[in-house]
Design an enzyme around this catalytic site. Structure first.
Site, short mmCIF file in Angstrom:
data_model
loop_
_atom_site.label_atom_id
_atom_site.label_comp_id
_atom_site.label_asym_id
_atom_site.label_seq_id
_atom_site.Cartn_x
_atom_site.Cartn_y
_atom_site.Cartn_z
N THR A 105 25.51 -3.74 -29.82
CA THR A 105 26.77 -3.65 -29.09
C THR A 105 27.39 -5.05 -29.07
O THR A 105 26.82 -5.96 -28.46
CB THR A 105 26.54 -3.19 -27.63
OG1 THR A 105 25.87 -1.93 -27.67
CG2 THR A 105 27.85 -3.03 -26.89
N LYS A 180 32.68 2.53 -28.07
CA LYS A 180 31.54 2.25 -27.18
C LYS A 180 32.01 1.58 -25.88
O LYS A 180 31.63 1.98 -24.79
CB LYS A 180 30.54 1.36 -27.94
CG LYS A 180 29.51 0.67 -27.10
CD LYS A 180 28.25 1.46 -26.95
CE LYS A 180 27.30 0.76 -25.99
NZ LYS A 180 26.14 1.55 -25.66
N LYS A 255 27.29 -6.63 -19.43
CA LYS A 255 27.62 -7.03 -20.81
C LYS A 255 28.76 -6.15 -21.36
O LYS A 255 29.74 -6.66 -21.90
CB LYS A 255 26.38 -6.89 -21.70
CG LYS A 255 26.67 -7.14 -23.17
CD LYS A 255 25.50 -6.84 -24.09
CE LYS A 255 25.96 -6.96 -25.54
NZ LYS A 255 24.92 -6.70 -26.52
#
Ligand code: NAD
Length: 310
Positions: A105, A180, A255
């Site tokens: 990611t 995402k 994050k």
């Protein structure tokens, strides 16, 4: 073996290099071995290399060494700087026309820069971040959100199917990362919303079960409520029933919400609730709760309570 062969015969076995054998990458590489591929793996950490060896992978002594002669390379690394660093190292050593997939990611900008780098070296590329966590990595049930050219996605799909059960082509370079972070921004915000509703219900003397029974079949219904309920009881499988053990650690939610904020700033999008959610999770993390499942944010929300106004 040619990538066109992978496309034509989905059962064809490939030589796959796997770089980054952490909590996610380790079990993902093991699933590629189980599917019958020849896997050559590399990680900076010796213990991770040893585990991959025990799982049946060959071990290389560098990332560049792992990719020599590989049809497909998969990277699963912490952040954009690691991906760009590793791709800079491996691309000159890769076979022209081979495929590189990044499942980390990372920020959309780095993902797009990585695609451009691959194109410069004549290598096909896909950004393919995942959802499903370590359980999904072990059980090969991950969802992959993919960005890249149609032919690169077609070559990546049969490989990803060995590690996941849902493979979605979201668009061009960086589209997987964009999907995402947009999804996880919804998740972060909605978990706080559900937590606030339960905290308010507690103050109003309304039981958890009563709120759940109404909201789960009404317009308040959402995944954070019905699958991942932040109070114990209504959904027996949610981490709330297991003292908020992850699951999905709050530090990873910080994050992803930070990546969403970076992308929003760069693209000029207004995401005020996304920003507030990022700040709330950052406070929770700063209080030493980064390892707690993200649904544990309800404890932080309760702690923000003031005395009732008269
Ligand atoms: P991790 O920290 O457990 O693993 C990362 C691995 O990369 C480590 O083993 C590290 O040694 C290795 N590494 C770093 N730099 C390297 C280099 N230059 N060469 C070779 N190896 C290198 O992280 P993780 O939990 O496996 O997550 C990996 C990625 O997946 C992250 O981007 C994370 O955000 C994402 N992700 C994680 C989860 C989860 O539940 N853990 C869920 C979805 C997505």
């Amino acid at each position: 073996m040619q990538l066109t062969t992978i496309e034509a015969e989905e059962t064809t076995m490939a030589t796959i290099a796997f770089i980054g054998l952490g909590n996610m990458g380790g079990p993902m590489a093991a699933n590629l071995v189980k599917a019958g591929h020849k896997v050559v793996a590399f990680d900076l950490v010796e213990a991770s290399r040893n585990q991959a060896k025990a799982d049946g992978a060959g071990i290389a002594d560098s990332a560049a060494g792992a990719v020599k002669g590989a049809d497909v390379v998969v990277t699963m690394l912490p952040a954009g700087k690691h991906v760009l660093g590793v791709w800079n190292e491996i691309l000159p050593a890769m076979t022209k026309g081979a495929l590189v997939i990044d499942s980390s990611t990372i920020d959309v900008e780095s993902a797009r820069a990585a695609h451009a780098l691959a194109a410069k070296h004549g290598v096909l590329s896909v950004d393919a971040p995942v959802s499903g966590g370590t359980g999904g990595a072990k059980g090969a049930t991950l969802t992959f959100m993919c960005g890249g050219e149609e032919n690169a996605f077609a070559a990546a799909k049969p490989v990803l199917e060995n590690m996941g059960k849902k493979i979605v082509h979201c668009g061009g370079a960086g589209a997987g990362q964009a999907a995402k972070i947009c999804n996880n921004m919804i998740l972060g915000i909605s978990m706080i919303a559900v937590s606030e509703a339960f905290a308010l219900a507690e103050k109003l003397g309304l039981s958890h079960q009563a709120l759940f029974d109404v909201a789960s079949t009404s317009s308040g219904q959402c995944w954070s409520l019905t699958t991942y309920c932040p109070v114990p009881g209504p959904v027996p499988t949610s981490p709330a029933n297991n003292d908020y053990k992850p699951g999905f650690a709050s530090a990873l939610m910080v994050k992803d919400l930070t990546l969403a904020q970076d992308a929003a700033k760069a693209a000029g999008a207004a995401t005020p609730l996304g920003k507030h959610a990022q700040e709330i999770y950052q406070s929770f993390d700063a209080a030493g709760q980064g390892g707690v499942d993200f649904s544990g944010i309800i404890k932080h929300v309760r702690g923000l309570a003031r005395s009732p106004s008269s």
